[in-house]
Design a protein around this motif. Structure first.
Motif, PDB file in Angstrom:
ATOM      1  N   ARG A  52       3.606  -0.228   4.744  1.00  0.00           N
ATOM      2  CA  ARG A  52       3.375   0.031   3.316  1.00  0.00           C
ATOM      3  C   ARG A  52       2.149  -0.761   2.907  1.00  0.00           C
ATOM      4  N   PRO A  53       1.175  -0.092   2.304  1.00  0.00           N
ATOM      5  CA  PRO A  53      -0.017  -0.833   1.897  1.00  0.00           C
ATOM      6  C   PRO A  53       0.334  -1.937   0.911  1.00  0.00           C
ATOM      7  N   ASN A  54      -0.335  -3.029   1.014  1.00  0.00           N
ATOM      8  CA  ASN A  54      -0.131  -4.156   0.108  1.00  0.00           C
ATOM      9  C   ASN A  54      -0.711  -3.802  -1.264  1.00  0.00           C
ATOM     10  N   ARG A  55       0.189  -3.690  -2.217  1.00  0.00           N
ATOM     11  CA  ARG A  55      -0.226  -3.268  -3.555  1.00  0.00           C
ATOM     12  C   ARG A  55      -1.196  -4.250  -4.190  1.00  0.00           C
ATOM     13  N   THR A  65      -2.890  -1.931 -10.928  1.00  0.00           N
ATOM     14  CA  THR A  65      -1.747  -2.740 -10.527  1.00  0.00           C
ATOM     15  C   THR A  65      -0.504  -1.914 -10.239  1.00  0.00           C
ATOM     16  N   TYR A  66      -0.496  -0.677 -10.738  1.00  0.00           N
ATOM     17  CA  TYR A  66       0.726   0.119 -10.669  1.00  0.00           C
ATOM     18  C   TYR A  66       1.875  -0.560 -11.407  1.00  0.00           C
ATOM     19  N   ASN A  67       1.506  -1.271 -12.439  1.00  0.00           N
ATOM     20  CA  ASN A  67       2.511  -1.846 -13.334  1.00  0.00           C
ATOM     21  C   ASN A  67       2.257  -1.333 -14.743  1.00  0.00           C
ATOM     22  N   CYS A  90      11.919   3.808 -17.133  1.00  0.00           N
ATOM     23  CA  CYS A  90      11.985   3.329 -15.751  1.00  0.00           C
ATOM     24  C   CYS A  90      12.093   4.488 -14.778  1.00  0.00           C
ATOM     25  N   TYR A  94       9.262   5.042 -11.911  1.00  0.00           N
ATOM     26  CA  TYR A  94       9.560   4.922 -10.493  1.00  0.00           C
ATOM     27  C   TYR A  94       9.128   6.173  -9.727  1.00  0.00           C
ATOM     28  N   ASN A  97       5.784   5.731  -8.619  1.00  0.00           N
ATOM     29  CA  ASN A  97       5.556   4.458  -7.942  1.00  0.00           C
ATOM     30  C   ASN A  97       4.949   3.375  -8.818  1.00  0.00           C
ATOM     31  N   TYR A  98       5.233   3.449 -10.069  1.00  0.00           N
ATOM     32  CA  TYR A  98       4.843   2.354 -10.953  1.00  0.00           C
ATOM     33  C   TYR A  98       6.062   1.473 -11.172  1.00  0.00           C
ATOM     34  N   ASP A  99       5.819   0.238 -11.520  1.00  0.00           N
ATOM     35  CA  ASP A  99       6.914  -0.631 -11.913  1.00  0.00           C
ATOM     36  C   ASP A  99       6.738  -1.062 -13.352  1.00  0.00           C
ATOM     37  N   ILE A 100       7.827  -1.542 -13.916  1.00  0.00           N
ATOM     38  CA  ILE A 100       7.836  -1.898 -15.327  1.00  0.00           C
ATOM     39  C   ILE A 100       7.852  -3.407 -15.506  1.00  0.00           C
ATOM     40  N   LEU A 101       6.852  -3.898 -16.178  1.00  0.00           N
ATOM     41  CA  LEU A 101       6.816  -5.313 -16.533  1.00  0.00           C
ATOM     42  C   LEU A 101       7.415  -5.463 -17.918  1.00  0.00           C
TER      43      LEU A 101
END
Lengths: 332, 332
Positions: A52-55, A65-67, A90, A94, A97-101
């Motif tokens: 998995r590539p390092n984000r 950032t994909y956040n 959320c 997802y 492939n984004y995450d939630i801050l």
DNA sequence: CGCGTTTGCGCAATCGGTTGTTCGCATTTT
DNA sequence: AAAATGCGAACAACCGATTGCGCAAACGCG
């Protein structure tokens, strides 16, 4: 039992495959010219070794950032509305492939927001609005950070999205007026919460369309606990109302409880309805007529909006933002 | 009106100050040998121009994201307990300049968790546990990602933290038994939620210490809405109980409402208490005796634990994890 | 005064990816 | 057969920080 597994980097992959890392990168991203069979080889290897590539590294190279930042006022974060909304946000995030801050704001909310922006921690922000103050919107506009607002916005430059509270409340109220009710009480919690204002507007709209005027003496706000509900219920009965409209589920449950205790039959002697449907109204006694919004869909839409701004190719259309008036026993 | 401001990078700073970026980096981090006055110059310039290091770049260089993953089961995220807990976690995290990556798990929870780990998106994880299944703990152990669990853990290798539910419930029950009550009913919601099991244990503990045995016929679970509460209340009255202990605030409010409607005087004819205090019990009628936990402190502690594991120098001690039995009218 | 030690700072490699450009080679065009 | 075209892959710079190492100046000491 999968043993402790080496973490592959793109260089590892390249070396083992005897190609350059450029090639690996392109094979995975699908950008740039590259042979079909090479792509296949790389993909297979990556699959096999669960690379998995390092984000973080990607983030640095792509300035991404994909956040997504989600700003929620602390004092409301537990409300059903937010729960559903967050759920939707959320879920959609997802998928891409984004995450939630998560940013829970209190008095000092600005500091957190600023940190997100200054430190490049998110690509975009979803701002939930409960009261109309807070310079957050102005701050975000100035910062050039993409954002959407959940809640009302008078500013045409700001993308905002919300449940159709006013329209729905108008319709519910209209339904009650059509049934012949003429003295409707309106009962709610926090008066400065914009959502209550929107619902109140809808309540007024319905009256005015028919040339009626809601009695200002029948508006009760800040009903947050049982004791206050008891007092309000008393006043309502004295005022000879024929129906009660509650701003939300919690207030409605409190009021209904008071009515039952006083032995006031719903719907025989008093009609009851709620402008927001939660999990409790359907199984109450009697079940209460209320408006159901697709709040989760709202959250998903908000998320799709921001993803769109960030250049993501959306896989679905926005959900249609409508609502249902659910008729139950309490208004029969 | 602050105009659109250039975003400085460390190179910009270095150039403008006529030093190397190494120097700037060291001046800011305080590591490495460097002159006092140089540090001062850099600090001043940075302050003046509001330079903030790019967290993503830092992340790459230091293998650190300054993000913490918080895993919450979707179906419970709105509960008061989680609300307070999240509040505490966020508050503490922000103090150390960490942000919270929010993971709402549903059926597919594992996928999200795996993403966090695989993509290097967080430095550590706070896992909230509601049911005891879920291979999440095993997965995390294997992944070498630091984590703490909020909830119970039988595994000595796992750092876990929780409210003292069992002890507190024991004490509350003991108090009721000391008052001479002998037929206590225990009423709660979801039976598989571990927290309810802990509280039930405490309930049993108190009985056994005195050589009593709780009547299994007086245990009522899955009381989630008003209709179920009504039935349970009926059974309780038939069973000639002298007191009711509720697992949480919501169930308690429902039961109390039923009792009032039946005209059963609390506390005259029936004592009532709750094993969790929320915002509603104090202002109910009558106010209900209950256990107050410092759930926010719990969240802060969980956060401090994980920060400690990540090598942060903690600025405070852990909060003492205790509780208070708050005596109110319902048990007088 | 000479020599070893300390101090302050910069060079350059590194973290793990992305991407503009070049280059060799096979294929097609004229 | 020579020139133009296209394709696949690699080189090297870059994103914005951190860090091991080396160098020169300043310092301490006999």
């Amino acid at each position: 039992m999968a043993q402790e597994r080496k973490k592959y980097t793109i260089d590892d992959i390249a070396r083992e495959l005897g190609v350059s890392k450029t090639t690996v990168s392109r094979a995975l991203s699908g950008k740039g010219r590259i042979g079909k069979d090479t792509v296949e080889r790389v993909r297979a290897f990556v699959e096999e070794h669960e690379y998995r590539p390092n984000r973080v590294a990607q983030g640095l190279a792509r300035s991404k950032t994909y956040n997504l930042g989600l700003v929620i006022p602390g004092e409301y974060s537990g409300m059903p509305f937010f729960r559903d909304c967050i759920d939707g946000i959320c879920q959609e995030a997802y998928r891409y492939n984004y995450d939630i801050l998560f940013v829970v704001t209190r008095e000092d909310g600005r500091a957190q927001l600023q940190r997100l922006v200054d430190n490049h921690k998110v690509d975009g922000i979803i701002l939930t609005r409960t009261v109309m103050n807070s310079g957050h919107v102005e701050f975000l506009k100035k910062s050039r950070m993409p954002f959407v607002v959940i809640g009302p916005s008078d500013d045409p430059e700001v993308t905002s999205i919300d449940n159709p509270n006013r329209e729905a409340s108008r319709e519910l109220t209209d339904f009650l007026l059509m049934k012949g009710l003429r003295r409707l009480a309106l009962v709610g919690g926090n008066a400065s919460h914009y959502v209550n204002r929107s619902r109140k507007r809808g309540f007024n709209d319905a009256h005015q369309e028919k040339g009626f005027h809601p009695d200002p003496a029948l508006l009760f706000m800040e009903v947050e606990d049982y004791r206050k509900a008891v007092r309000v219920a008393d006043q309502i009965m004295l005022a000879e109302c024929d129906g009660i409209v509650c701003m939300d589920e919690m207030v409605c449950a409190l009021i209904l409880s008071c009515l039952r205790e006083k032995g006031i039959a719903v719907p025989a002697r008093m009609k009851l309805a709620s402008m927001y449907d939660g999990s409790q109204l359907e199984s109450n006694l009697p079940p209460v007529t209320s408006i159901r919004f697709d709040t989760k869909g709202l959250g998903r839409n908000a998320c799709m909006e921001i993803l769109g701004m960030l250049g993501e190719e959306l896989r679905d259309d926005l959900f249609p933002m409508n609502y249902q008036v659910i008729l139950r026993e309490s208004t029969q």
